[in-house]
Design a protein around this motif. Structure first.
Motif, PDB file in Angstrom:
ATOM      1  N   GLY A 240       0.818  -1.213   0.000  1.00 13.42           N
ATOM      2  CA  GLY A 240       0.000   0.000   0.000  1.00 13.42           C
ATOM      3  C   GLY A 240       0.845   1.253   0.000  1.00 13.42           C
ATOM      4  O   GLY A 240       0.562   2.218  -0.727  1.00 13.42           O
TER       5      GLY A 240
ATOM      6  N   TYR B 203      -6.525  -7.137   4.326  1.00 12.09           N
ATOM      7  CA  TYR B 203      -5.338  -6.564   3.681  1.00 12.09           C
ATOM      8  C   TYR B 203      -4.219  -7.586   3.473  1.00 12.09           C
ATOM      9  O   TYR B 203      -3.300  -7.344   2.679  1.00 12.09           O
ATOM     10  CB  TYR B 203      -4.780  -5.408   4.525  1.00 12.09           C
ATOM     11  CG  TYR B 203      -5.689  -4.210   4.614  1.00 12.09           C
ATOM     12  CD1 TYR B 203      -6.324  -3.696   3.488  1.00 12.09           C
ATOM     13  CD2 TYR B 203      -5.924  -3.579   5.834  1.00 12.09           C
ATOM     14  CE1 TYR B 203      -7.154  -2.594   3.580  1.00 12.09           C
ATOM     15  CE2 TYR B 203      -6.757  -2.469   5.930  1.00 12.09           C
ATOM     16  CZ  TYR B 203      -7.372  -1.984   4.800  1.00 12.09           C
ATOM     17  OH  TYR B 203      -8.197  -0.901   4.881  1.00 12.09           O
TER      18      TYR B 203
ATOM     19  N   THR C  64      -0.862   5.756   5.072  1.00 18.90           N
ATOM     20  CA  THR C  64      -0.097   4.510   4.978  1.00 18.90           C
ATOM     21  C   THR C  64       1.126   4.509   5.893  1.00 18.90           C
ATOM     22  O   THR C  64       1.795   3.483   6.030  1.00 18.90           O
ATOM     23  CB  THR C  64       0.384   4.250   3.528  1.00 18.90           C
ATOM     24  OG1 THR C  64       1.186   5.349   3.091  1.00 18.90           O
ATOM     25  CG2 THR C  64      -0.785   4.075   2.586  1.00 18.90           C
TER      26      THR C  64
END
Length: 395
Positions: free
Chosen positions: A18, A95, A190
């Motif tokens: 990410g 995720y 992030t």
């Protein structure tokens, strides 16, 4: 390097697929101009993670335990615990497929596509073996090696692009436009990761004994997260050199660099993607297990079957999603909403907990630390609103 430890795991946790995607978008679309946002993110992360590690080291509690101890209302406690478990256990499971997928992309760049179907099994197997058989010291040593490889690969990749140093320095002067605001939000989001605050408060107690190690723990946090910041900046710098119309994932950085700089760039990017993916594949299940451990008051160690069952569930969920090629959009949206609520909430509870002089004594927050914490709370609150608004299509 002997005095580094938990901080490196935190740095490795936020440098995942990410982050690589967000940094690639920043470099491709805005050049060096958003480096200031990364610098801010790193400074804010250092401040919050230092608070988290200090809380863990002095109180000998995890962050979830601090919530349970400090909140008087049972209803509010249960509500916050529910949000924590939802955001971190369910979110990390959703995720995890992307984390393993990032490591797979790195292996594809290094070894080709012939055995691609076996790569997720290999990544998952490495993560499983390390978490099942390894103790904290083993995991730490592995991560020191992986962080070294990751740093080397991304920094060399950035240097291959021969960046204009004057332009790079200009990127640290804050500027933004309506078109860049979401990328700024992504870069911050992030880097300042809610589950890392829980993970850090627990890991310091695996590494150190208490108050006497506070200075060492603080240095570990500053140095390790600064290394993570340099890696993120290197990715932005490398991405500035490529010319692609749309960034869809971490793999676009490798594909964009290949025609410009040849196989060397592909090899270094492959190593970087692999190490970023595999470290995140390990830390996400580990963080979920520590959060469950604190929320349910298990007082379990890494070998406890309850602890193991949590990370096995997260790890296997990620592998299953990847093999079935399922994109759990609704689950990810739910996790984003939960994280959008959780980040400012945890920042508030963290700063509040660090003002409990009866528990922390002279190690409670100073006025300067409270001011910085308050500013970060405001920014994380704005970040949370933006995240939730984006999920619902309001912004």
């Amino acid at each position: 390097m002997k005095k580094l430890g938990p901080g490196l795991l935190i740095a490795a946790a936020f440098i995942g697929p990410g982050t690589i995607t967000a940094c690639t978008i920043a470099g491709v679309e805005f050049g060096y101009s958003l480096l200031w946002a990364l610098l801010f993110s790193i400074l804010a992360t250092i401040i919050l993670q230092e608070m988290s590690s200090r809380l863990g080291l002095i109180s000998r509690q995890g962050l979830a335990e601090a919530v349970l101890t400090n909140l008087p209302s049972k209803l509010i406690r249960n509500l916050i615990i529910g949000i924590m478990l939802s955001a971190i256990l369910i979110g990390n499971a959703a995720y995890e497929g992307g984390n393993i997928g990032g490591a797979v992309l790195g292996l594809q760049a290094l070894l080709g596509y012939k055995l691609s179907n076996l790569y997720p099994l290999l990544i998952g197997g490495i993560a499983f073996i390390l978490l099942w058989y390894g103790n904290y010291k083993t995991i730490e040593r592995v991560f020191i090696g992986l962080i070294f490889l990751m740093s080397l690969s991304f920094i060399i990749t950035a240097l291959l692009t021969k960046p204009n140093l004057l332009e790079v320095l200009k990127g640290f002067v804050p500027t933004y436009s309506d078109s860049s605001i979401f990328t700024v939000v992504a870069l911050i989001g992030t880097t300042i990761v809610p589950y890392n605050l829980f993970l850090h408060a627990s890991l310091v107690n695996e590494k150190w004994q208490g108050e006497k190690d506070l200075k060492t723990a603080r240095n570990d946090t500053i140095i390790s997260i600064a290394i993570g910041g340099f890696i993120s900046m290197a990715i932005v710098i490398a991405a500035t050199a490529i010319d692609i119309k749309e960034v869809t994932g971490a793999q676009d950085l490798a594909r964009g660099l290949d025609p410009l700089f040849g196989s060397y760039a592909t090899v270094f990017m492959g190593i970087g993607l692999f190490t970023a993916g595999i470290t995140s594949s390990i830390t996400a299940p580990l963080a979920a297990a520590y959060v469950a451990n604190s929320c349910f008051g298990w007082n379990a160690n890494l070998k406890d079957i309850r602890f193991r069952l949590v990370w096995i569930l997260v790890l296997s969920s990620g592998m299953l999603l990847l093999y079935l090629k399922i994109k759990p959009i609704e689950i990810i949206k739910f996790a984003q909403i939960a994280n959008g609520i959780l980040l400012p909430l945890i920042a508030i509870i963290l700063v509040w907990s660090l003002n409990k002089s009866d528990r922390l004594g002279k190690h409670a927050n100073t006025r300067i630390q409270n001011i910085l914490g308050f500013l970060i709370i405001l920014i994380t609150l704005a970040l949370g609103i933006k995240t939730i608004g984006k999920v619902f299509g309001l912004f």
